[in-house]
Each structure stands twice: as C-alpha cells, then as structure tokens.
Design an enzyme around this catalytic site. Structure first.
Site, PDB file in Angstrom:
ATOM      1  N   HIS A 135       1.058  28.033 -45.759  1.00 55.67           N
ATOM      2  CA  HIS A 135       1.986  27.455 -45.403  1.00 55.67           C
ATOM      3  C   HIS A 135       2.937  27.184 -45.862  1.00 55.67           C
ATOM      4  CE1 HIS A 135       2.772  23.381 -45.147  1.00 55.67           C
ATOM      5  NE2 HIS A 135       2.776  23.159 -43.269  1.00 55.67           N
ATOM      6  N   ASP A 212      -5.719  25.341 -51.034  1.00 57.99           N
ATOM      7  CA  ASP A 212      -5.435  24.242 -49.818  1.00 57.99           C
ATOM      8  C   ASP A 212      -6.380  24.184 -49.110  1.00 57.99           C
ATOM      9  OD1 ASP A 212      -4.276  23.580 -47.871  1.00 57.99           O
ATOM     10  OD2 ASP A 212      -2.612  24.356 -47.678  1.00 57.99           O
ATOM     11  N   GLN A 215      -6.421  22.370 -43.911  1.00 55.95           N
ATOM     12  CA  GLN A 215      -7.263  21.978 -42.557  1.00 55.95           C
ATOM     13  C   GLN A 215      -9.034  22.830 -42.615  1.00 55.95           C
ATOM     14  OE1 GLN A 215      -5.823  21.466 -40.277  1.00 55.95           O
ATOM     15  NE2 GLN A 215      -3.271  21.459 -40.726  1.00 55.95           N
ATOM     16  N   LYS A 238      -5.509  14.226 -41.901  1.00 55.65           N
ATOM     17  CA  LYS A 238      -5.494  15.074 -41.711  1.00 55.65           C
ATOM     18  C   LYS A 238      -7.665  15.141 -41.652  1.00 55.65           C
ATOM     19  CE  LYS A 238      -2.232  18.450 -42.638  1.00 55.65           C
ATOM     20  NZ  LYS A 238      -1.187  18.543 -41.853  1.00 55.65           N
ATOM     21  N   CYS A 376       5.709  25.019 -39.658  1.00 53.97           N
ATOM     22  CA  CYS A 376       5.784  25.425 -41.540  1.00 53.97           C
ATOM     23  C   CYS A 376       5.140  26.807 -41.915  1.00 53.97           C
ATOM     24  CB  CYS A 376       5.431  24.148 -42.483  1.00 53.97           C
ATOM     25  SG  CYS A 376       6.079  22.400 -42.068  1.00 53.97           S
TER      26      CYS A 376
HETATM   27  N1  PMP Z   1      -1.773  22.846 -46.147  1.00 54.83           N
HETATM   28  C1  PMP Z   1      -2.282  23.340 -44.789  1.00 54.83           C
HETATM   29  C2  PMP Z   1      -2.372  24.654 -44.162  1.00 54.83           C
HETATM   30  C3  PMP Z   1      -1.409  22.531 -43.357  1.00 54.83           C
HETATM   31  O1  PMP Z   1      -1.854  22.409 -42.811  1.00 54.83           O
HETATM   32  C4  PMP Z   1      -0.651  21.336 -44.115  1.00 54.83           C
HETATM   33  C5  PMP Z   1      -0.341  19.778 -43.026  1.00 54.83           C
HETATM   34  N2  PMP Z   1       0.525  20.283 -41.682  1.00 54.83           N
HETATM   35  C6  PMP Z   1      -0.093  21.224 -45.385  1.00 54.83           C
HETATM   36  C7  PMP Z   1      -0.537  22.127 -46.674  1.00 54.83           C
HETATM   37  C8  PMP Z   1       0.531  19.900 -45.855  1.00 54.83           C
HETATM   38  O2  PMP Z   1      -0.406  18.288 -45.645  1.00 54.83           O
HETATM   39  P1  PMP Z   1       0.476  16.962 -46.056  1.00 54.83           P
HETATM   40  O3  PMP Z   1       2.163  17.677 -45.172  1.00 54.83           O
HETATM   41  O4  PMP Z   1      -0.056  16.284 -45.763  1.00 54.83           O
HETATM   42  O5  PMP Z   1       0.972  16.974 -46.944  1.00 54.83           O
END
Ligand code: PMP
Length: 417
Positions: A135, A212, A215, A238, A376
């Site tokens: 991401h 990270d 997910q 999430k 992203c």
């Molecule tokens: N890492 C991953 C794998 C994600 O899916 C996301 C959110 N799409 C993020 C980081 C960022 O999370 P947040 O916008 O809640 O900070």
C-alpha cells in the site's frame, strides 16, 4: 463425521448471521431503492450498535480530558482509555501495554515509525525492504525519509498468482539492510503473506520487521508474539471500530531506543526552555490529547469481534471467499487478480474490456458498493499491467446471497457492453 456434524451445527448457532446483521443498522438501508450490498470492507467496515453506543455514552456521561485532571470525570475517562489499551494488548497478545501506542490509524503508525526509526537508526545508503504489493502508506513514508537521508528501498518481487518470491526476498538482505516493511494481507490481491517466516528470515540478519496489519487484524487472529513482529500497525475503522484511531505495536526494547515522533503535551516529563525530558512508554509517542473516545469505541469493537471469535469470523469469510471465487469465475471474460494459496476475503477483478470505473458505477446503481481504482497500490498496478480493478471485500456480516447478487449484477453490467 459425528464430530464434523456437531462442530458445524455448533458453528451455525455461534455464528448467527441474521442476528449479527441486526447489530449493524446501516446494513438494512436502501440505496437507489435497492437493498444495500456493502462489499467495500477493505476500505472501511460498518459499525455495530455497541461501538456507536460506546461513543455516545462516553460523550454523554464521562467526557473529560485524560491523564490531566484530579476530578472524577477525568479519572474515569483515563481509566476507560487505559482499559482500552489493555484490551488492545490482549487482542494482539502484546507483552505489555507499554508496547501499545495509540495513533490515528495505520498510516500514522507507519509514518511515526519511519520518521523515528530513520532519524535514529539509519544513515545515507541504508536500505529498507518493501514488497511489490505494498500500500502507498508502506512506501511513501520511506520515500519521504529517503529524500531527507538518502535511504534506499529494495522491493520483493511476486509471481503471477500474487505471492511474494521468498527466495528473492532472502537475496535482498545486505549489511545495509535496516528494516523490512511488509503487509500482512494485501488489500488488492487478498494474499496472506507468510510474515512469520519472513520475520524469522529478517531476524537471521538482525533486521527488525514492521508489519502492516490493516487488512489482517479484521479477518484473522493476530498474535504479535507468535509472529515475533518487532512493529505492527493497524486501523480501528477497518476492524468495526471508529475512524481516527489506530495502533502501533512495538517491542518495548525497540520503542525504548526510538526518539519521539511529535512534541507537545502528554509526551513530556518536564519542560524548560533549556531542556525537555520525555515521558515513559507508551506516552512518549502520544503527543497531545488522544482520541480517548475513539479508543473506548475501538476496545468495544475488539470485544465485539472477540465475542464472535476471530476463528469463526475467519471461517465464515473463507467460506464466502471460496464461494465467490467459484461463482465469479463462471462469468465470461472474468479476470481475477490474486490467486494465492493463502488468500483473505478480497477479490479484485476486471471483466472483458469494461473499465473498472464503469463496472463500479453501474454496480452501485444496483445497490452494490464495491471499490474501483488503484487501491493506493500503484506500483502493484504497474506490476499487473493494469490501471485499476474492481474490488469486492467481505466482512463478518456478508452473506452468500449478497455474493449471488454481486455475480448477477456483474453479469447484467457485462451484457450492457
Ligand atoms: N495499509 C493497508 C494494507 C490498507 O489497506 C490501508 C487502507 N486501505 C492502509 C494501510 C491505510 O490505512 P488508514 O487509511 O486507515 O491509515
């Protein structure tokens, strides 16, 4: 056999999907006069009543700033806030609440670590290993540091199924490698990366790992001690919690070594114009008034999923994913991105030449909320040779009937082109 029957009926009783759905009022609303089919759980999840009520209850009956006041409300709010830290600790099985830093979310957790780690542990030419599927929030914070300090990024490649090439990963280590930053579960491909093994490999080289977990935490039991993760980030929103609150876990021996990220109230012990000393863990990394209402609500969300059982949630979502993969593959022109052996409840796809945005917009008109675009993860899109995908991501409250509606919706849109 007997065991299986007992086990599966027990599961059905425990996992009463209709009862679970009643906890999420938004799921019974309509959009464009059609029942909402919410399949954008990778972006954010809906909130159960218990979480929303925790927010209103605290504002109505406890609200006061934490850690500061001698008065009753402030002490009660502080107790709730710190009890939430203990709930998070237990949920991910950290050793100590000193290892639980509250942040605004995964993105802030990673920025905090990148800034603090690069400032204190890295110099020009040092390397951080990331992966092709990361991401942007696992890439850009390191690029910001790279621009300041001359840090180099090395990238783990993947195969066409969407699995990271472990042999190539092992070859990336050098004496300059200072950190590995890798996602637990891909938000695009659904791949569950073998982070436990990857961490063990990094530790052979004396290199710490930041996982990270944005997910993974909503979909499976995570045990940071079992993984032996040095750092682990996730977002409250999430995992059925509120927006604006997240967590950075760090091993205490690492957090002790790292400098603060932001300065301000809460994170200091004493301040004079000549010298400031910093507070102890975890407060050293929590400048300013924390989102103490958010942390209470996050704890409620973690209690909620714990009561359902992370193993039960995972089993339910795995069943949905298997069903959806089978059903969607029957659709003419269907291309699914991400067929890893170990896959979470995310399905990215394209159909024929239909643009992802067209598919998403037309599905929306049928009441089906999916994500479209690069999610992203533009470097991953480049690797796949596409601009974007349509993504359906399932949560604990989704059903096979909803997947049938999704499949019928995709077929209907396909016929229009
Ligand atoms: N890492 C991953 C794998 C994600 O899916 C996301 C959110 N799409 C993020 C980081 C960022 O999370 P947040 O916008 O809640 O900070």
């Amino acid at each position: 056999m007997v065991f299986f029957i007992l086990h599966s009926s027990f599961f059905i009783i425990m996992y009463d999907i209709n009862k679970i759905r009643e906890d999420f009022p938004i799921l019974s609303r309509e959009v464009y006069g059609k029942p909402l089919i919410y399949l954008d759980n990778g972006a954010t999840t809906q909130k159960p009543r218990q979480v929303v009520e925790a927010i209103t209850n605290e504002y109505y009956s406890v609200n006061a700033n934490v850690h500061r006041g001698v008065h009753f409300l402030s002490q009660q709010a502080t107790e709730l806030h710190e009890a939430s830290r203990e709930t998070v600790r237990r949920f991910i099985n950290a050793r100590s609440t000193n290892e639980i830093i509250f942040t605004r979310g995964t993105t802030e957790s990673i920025n905090l670590l990148a800034s603090s780690f690069a400032d204190s542990q890295m110099e020009a030419g040092d390397e951080v290993i990331v992966s092709t599927m990361e991401h942007h929030s696992d890439i850009v914070p390191w690029q910001l540091q790279a621009a300041k300090k001359g840090i180099v990024m090395k990238v783990i490649p993947m195969n066409d199924k969407g699995e990271l090439l472990q042999d190539e990963y092992k070859k990336l280590f050098s004496e300059k490698t200072k950190l590995v930053c890798v996602m637990h579960v891909s938000n695009v491909l659904g791949t569950v990366n073998p982070v436990k093994e990857m961490i063990a490999e990094a530790h052979l080289h004396g290199v710490p790992v930041l996982v990270d977990g944005a997910q993974s935490v909503p979909h499976m039991k995570v045990d940071v001690q079992d993984l032996d993760a040095d750092f682990f980030a996730f977002s409250g929103h999430k995992v059925y919690g509120p927006t604006g609150v997240g967590v950075l876990y760090g091993k205490e021996e690492w957090l002790d070594k790292l400098p603060p990220y932001q300065g301000g109230g809460e994170m200091i012990q004493s301040v004079s114009f000549e010298k400031t000393t910093f507070n102890e863990l975890p407060f050293k990394f929590e400048a300013g008034t924390p989102d103490y209402i958010g942390t209470t609500a996050l704890a409620k969300a973690l209690d909620y999923v714990s009561a359902l059982g992370m193993e039960n949630i995972e089993a339910h979502e795995q069943e949905l994913t298997r069903y959806a993969m089978q059903r969607l593959k029957q659709i003419e022109g269907m291309r699914i991105f991400g067929e890893a052996e170990h896959k979470s409840s995310v399905i990215s796809f394209l159909v024929g030449n239909i643009h992802h945005l067209d598919m998403g917009t037309l599905l929306d008109r049928l009441g089906i909320a999916v994500r479209t675009g690069h999610h992203c993860a533009q470097p991953l899109m480049i690797r796949l040779g596409i601009e974007g995908t349509v993504r359906a991501s399932f949560g604990l409250y989704n059903t096979k009937e909803e997947i049938d509606i999704l499949a019928a919706g995709i077929e209907r849109v396909s016929r229009m082109f």
